[in-house]
Design an enzyme around this catalytic site. Structure first.
Site, PDB file in Angstrom:
ATOM      1  N   PRO A  81       0.840  -1.197   0.000  1.00 25.11           N
ATOM      2  CA  PRO A  81       0.000   0.000   0.000  1.00 25.11           C
ATOM      3  C   PRO A  81       0.877   1.250   0.000  1.00 25.11           C
ATOM      4  CG  PRO A  81      -0.657  -1.527   1.734  1.00 25.11           C
ATOM      5  CD  PRO A  81       0.620  -2.049   1.160  1.00 25.11           C
ATOM      6  N   CYS A  82       0.441   2.288  -0.740  1.00 22.52           N
ATOM      7  CA  CYS A  82       1.341   3.446  -0.899  1.00 22.52           C
ATOM      8  C   CYS A  82       1.548   4.211   0.408  1.00 22.52           C
ATOM      9  CB  CYS A  82       0.867   4.362  -2.008  1.00 22.52           C
ATOM     10  SG  CYS A  82      -0.785   4.959  -1.730  1.00 22.52           S
ATOM     11  N   GLN A  83       0.626   3.998   1.373  1.00 23.27           N
ATOM     12  CA  GLN A  83       0.854   4.636   2.680  1.00 23.27           C
ATOM     13  C   GLN A  83       2.086   4.023   3.328  1.00 23.27           C
ATOM     14  OE1 GLN A  83      -1.933   3.315   1.302  1.00 23.27           O
ATOM     15  NE2 GLN A  83      -3.358   3.037   2.988  1.00 23.27           N
ATOM     16  N   GLY A  84       2.556   2.922   2.762  1.00 24.73           N
ATOM     17  CA  GLY A  84       3.722   2.229   3.305  1.00 24.73           C
ATOM     18  C   GLY A  84       5.026   2.933   2.976  1.00 24.73           C
ATOM     19  N   PHE A  85       4.943   4.054   2.292  1.00 24.03           N
ATOM     20  CA  PHE A  85       6.165   4.794   1.977  1.00 24.03           C
ATOM     21  C   PHE A  85       6.106   6.119   2.713  1.00 24.03           C
ATOM     22  CE2 PHE A  85       5.382   1.892  -1.420  1.00 24.03           C
ATOM     23  CZ  PHE A  85       6.629   1.385  -1.733  1.00 24.03           C
TER      24      PHE A  85
END
Ligand SMILES: C[S@@+](CC[C@H](N)C(=O)[O-])C[C@H]1O[C@@H](n2cnc3c(N)ncnc32)[C@H](O)[C@@H]1O
Length: 349
Positions: A81-85
């Site tokens: 998931p892009c929140q993971g960056f």
């Protein structure tokens, strides 16, 4: 690689398995899908009968134990998931948001696959002034991978949807991978919403109903290739006001086609959008209910959304309707994944 020369693959953050499905259709052996969302794994296992779904929090696990449990693999794919960056300031490996991405790195470090594919939203490339992209590449270079990346447009690969995603491809040693060119780059060759959906009825269908309509396009023939039974086609009945409002928007139109007094009735600019029957759809989301069928006064059903994502009709989504929409909207379109998988095989020869 096993004795039949098939490449063994695991899918991280697999969801329902859009990415896996594309790779399986190019002959990859999808062995395991990992996700912390049990619903999505039910769908994953149902549609990948030889694969095992493992419920796992990829921000907190023991990679050596996982390696023992799964065994050797040739390819790791996944879309954290892009929140993971981490998106603010300097990258801090201790930032909890980074842990999902770090989970991907940890698995590549432990399993040492011949190749990995990491898929994500396109703004990952420019986020934080390009820092995220650069340090991602650095992380994998330090593990011995040569990394290439490109932003791909799904509709270039026969998907009736203008969805953009960045794809990173890392190969151990020299990277001979070439991104697939796409067979539908010209606007005239793109698959339209009409070609994708026009054989599906306005009303709901009982699960497993045989589609009685003749296919109206090659795409519909492709979607029906495994029998033509329809699942997940339960319509949403909107309130009277919603139906009356969307009825005022023409094929391909949006809120600007509404009388002034109705234009601001939903507070997002994408609201009251009707797909164009003559074009691919906009990006399928996880169920925000702002995009409507090109002809009917309702949002697309899960099956229609799945068609726009290039899932064939015998790929069945499990769970509640809300969960099904989320699984479909999260996925990598299988036909785009298939195009990537085909090129990856060539890079291995
Ligand atoms: C963008 S979706 C991936 C879709 C998938 N690649 C496909 O093609 O269908 C991201 C997935 O990450 C999963 N996820 C989020 N946080 C997670 C965590 N901590 N551990 C494992 N999976 C997680 C979500 O449940 C979701 O299914």
């Amino acid at each position: 690689m096993d004795k039949n020369n098939t490449l063994r693959l695991i899918d991280l953050f697999c969801g329902c398995g859009g990415m896996s499905y594309g790779f399986a259709s190019e002959g990859f052996d999808v062995a395991v899908g990992l996700d912390n969302w049990p619903d999505s794994l039910v769908t994953f296992e149902r549609n990948h009968p030889h694969a095992k779904g493992i419920v796992l929090d990829l921000s907190d696990f023991n990679s050596a134990d996982l390696r023992k449990r799964i065994g050797a693999v040739d390819v790791v794919v996944g879309g954290p998931p892009c929140q993971g960056f981490s998106i603010s300031g300097k990258r801090n490996p201790g930032d909890p948001r980074n842990k999902l991405y770090q989970g991907f790195v940890k698995i590549v470090r432990e399993f040492k696959p011949r190749a990995f594919i990491l898929e994500n939203v396109p703004n990952l490339v420019s986020m934080d002034g390009g820092m995220i992209r650069k340090s991602l590449i650095k992380d994998f270079v330090s593990l011995g991978y040569d990394v290439k990346y490109k932003i791909l447009l799904a509709s270039d690969y026969g998907v009736p949807q203008n969805r953009r995603r960045v794809v990173f491809v890392g190969i151990q040693g020299k990277n001979n991978f070439e991104f697939p060119e796409g067979t539908c780059k010209d606007q005239k060759t793109k698959i339209t919403c009409f070609q994708a959906l026009s054989d599906l009825p306005e009303g709901s269908l009982a699960e497993g109903t045989l589609n009685q309509q003749k296919p109206k396009s090659e795409y519909q023939v492709l979607m029906r290739k495994n029998g033509g039974k329809i699942f997940n086609h339960q319509i949403t009945t909107h309130d009277k006001k919603t139906i009356e409002t969307i009825a005022l928007v023409p094929d391909g139109g949006n809120y600007k086609d509404l009388p002034k007094r109705l234009q601001g009735t939903r507070k997002v600019h994408i609201a009251w959008t009707r797909y164009s029957s003559k074009k691919p759809s906009l990006t399928i989301d996880t169920g925000h209910r702002h995009h409507f069928h090109y002809k009917y006064n309702r949002i697309p059903t899960v099956r229609e959304s799945a068609r726009l994502q290039s899932f064939p009709d015998d790929f069945i989504f499990c769970g509640t309707k809300t969960s099904q929409y989320k699984q479909v909207g999260n996925a990598v379109p299988p036909l785009m994944a298939k195009a990537i998988a085909k090129e990856l095989k060539k890079a291995f020869i």
